[in-house]
Write a protein that holds these residues in place. Structure first.
Motif, short mmCIF file in Angstrom:
data_model
loop_
_atom_site.label_atom_id
_atom_site.label_comp_id
_atom_site.label_asym_id
_atom_site.label_seq_id
_atom_site.Cartn_x
_atom_site.Cartn_y
_atom_site.Cartn_z
N GLY A 67 -3.43 7.66 -12.16
CA GLY A 67 -3.82 7.54 -13.55
C GLY A 67 -4.07 6.08 -13.91
N LYS A 68 -4.45 5.89 -15.14
CA LYS A 68 -4.77 4.55 -15.63
C LYS A 68 -3.73 4.15 -16.67
CE LYS A 68 -9.67 4.98 -14.75
NZ LYS A 68 -11.02 4.90 -15.30
N LYS A 69 -2.64 3.57 -16.18
CA LYS A 69 -1.55 3.14 -17.06
C LYS A 69 -1.54 1.62 -17.08
CE LYS A 69 3.38 3.96 -17.91
NZ LYS A 69 3.71 2.74 -18.50
N GLU A 76 5.42 -8.17 -17.40
CA GLU A 76 5.27 -7.25 -16.28
C GLU A 76 3.97 -7.51 -15.51
OE1 GLU A 76 5.60 -3.21 -17.65
OE2 GLU A 76 7.78 -3.32 -17.81
N ALA A 77 2.89 -7.74 -16.25
CA ALA A 77 1.61 -8.03 -15.60
C ALA A 77 1.70 -9.31 -14.77
CB ALA A 77 0.51 -8.14 -16.65
N SER A 99 7.64 1.25 -4.63
CA SER A 99 8.99 0.67 -4.48
C SER A 99 9.00 -0.80 -4.92
CB SER A 99 9.51 0.82 -3.05
OG SER A 99 8.72 0.08 -2.15
N GLU A 100 7.93 -1.53 -4.67
CA GLU A 100 7.86 -2.92 -5.14
C GLU A 100 7.81 -2.96 -6.67
OE1 GLU A 100 5.61 -5.41 -1.66
OE2 GLU A 100 4.40 -3.95 -2.77
N LEU A 101 7.09 -2.02 -7.27
CA LEU A 101 7.06 -1.95 -8.74
C LEU A 101 8.45 -1.68 -9.29
CD1 LEU A 101 3.79 0.13 -9.30
CD2 LEU A 101 4.10 -2.33 -9.69
N SER A 107 7.76 -0.84 -15.87
CA SER A 107 7.80 0.45 -16.55
C SER A 107 6.65 1.32 -16.03
CB SER A 107 7.64 0.26 -18.06
OG SER A 107 8.59 -0.65 -18.54
N ILE A 108 6.99 2.27 -15.15
CA ILE A 108 5.94 3.12 -14.57
C ILE A 108 6.14 4.59 -14.88
CG2 ILE A 108 5.29 1.54 -12.72
CD1 ILE A 108 7.09 3.17 -10.84
N LEU A 109 7.25 4.95 -15.47
CA LEU A 109 7.52 6.35 -15.75
C LEU A 109 7.00 6.73 -17.13
CD1 LEU A 109 11.17 6.51 -14.42
CD2 LEU A 109 9.09 7.17 -13.23
N ASP A 110 6.34 7.89 -17.21
CA ASP A 110 5.87 8.45 -18.47
C ASP A 110 5.57 9.91 -18.31
OD1 ASP A 110 6.10 6.80 -20.65
OD2 ASP A 110 4.17 5.83 -20.33
#
Length: 110
Positions: A67-69, A76-77, A99-101, A107-110
């Motif tokens: 996806g495009k998150k 974070e960027a 795993s690096e993220l 924040s990658i969960l949604d």
């Protein structure tokens, strides 16, 4: 007496050459021009890796996830962009894993 002058001259020359070598290395590192910039995109942030003014990587979305998150913050960027930059400097593939993220606490969960 002539031997002392020769040793002094050679020692001074050696010191000068070492100094020049270190200064050249510092200047060379400072002028690489490789850097990360954060960019604002739609509802969040992305990053670019540039060499001087040439864009090497432009990442509008969080890499490695479907996806495009967008990144939720500039911080974070910048964290992920700097990781990619370090990989480029080391000659590694600039890919980022989930795993690096997670290690960077992105924040990658949604």
């Amino acid at each position: 007496m002539k031997t002392k002058k020769t040793y002094f001259f050679l020692s001074a020359l050696l010191v000068a050459l070492v100094y020049i070598a270190f200064r050249y290395n510092e200047v060379k590192q400072d002028t690489t021009g490789l850097h990360t910039e954060v960019l604002q995109v739609n509802e969040g942030y992305g990053y670019k890796i540039l060499y001087d003014d040439k864009v090497l990587v432009k990442q509008d979305f969080i890499p490695a996830i479907q996806g495009k998150k967008f990144f939720e913050s500039e911080k974070e960027a910048m964290l992920v962009g700097n990781m990619v930059l370090r990989k480029i400097e080391k000659g590694e593939d600039p890919y980022i894993s989930i795993s690096e993220l997670k290690d960077l606490q992105i924040s990658i969960l949604d």
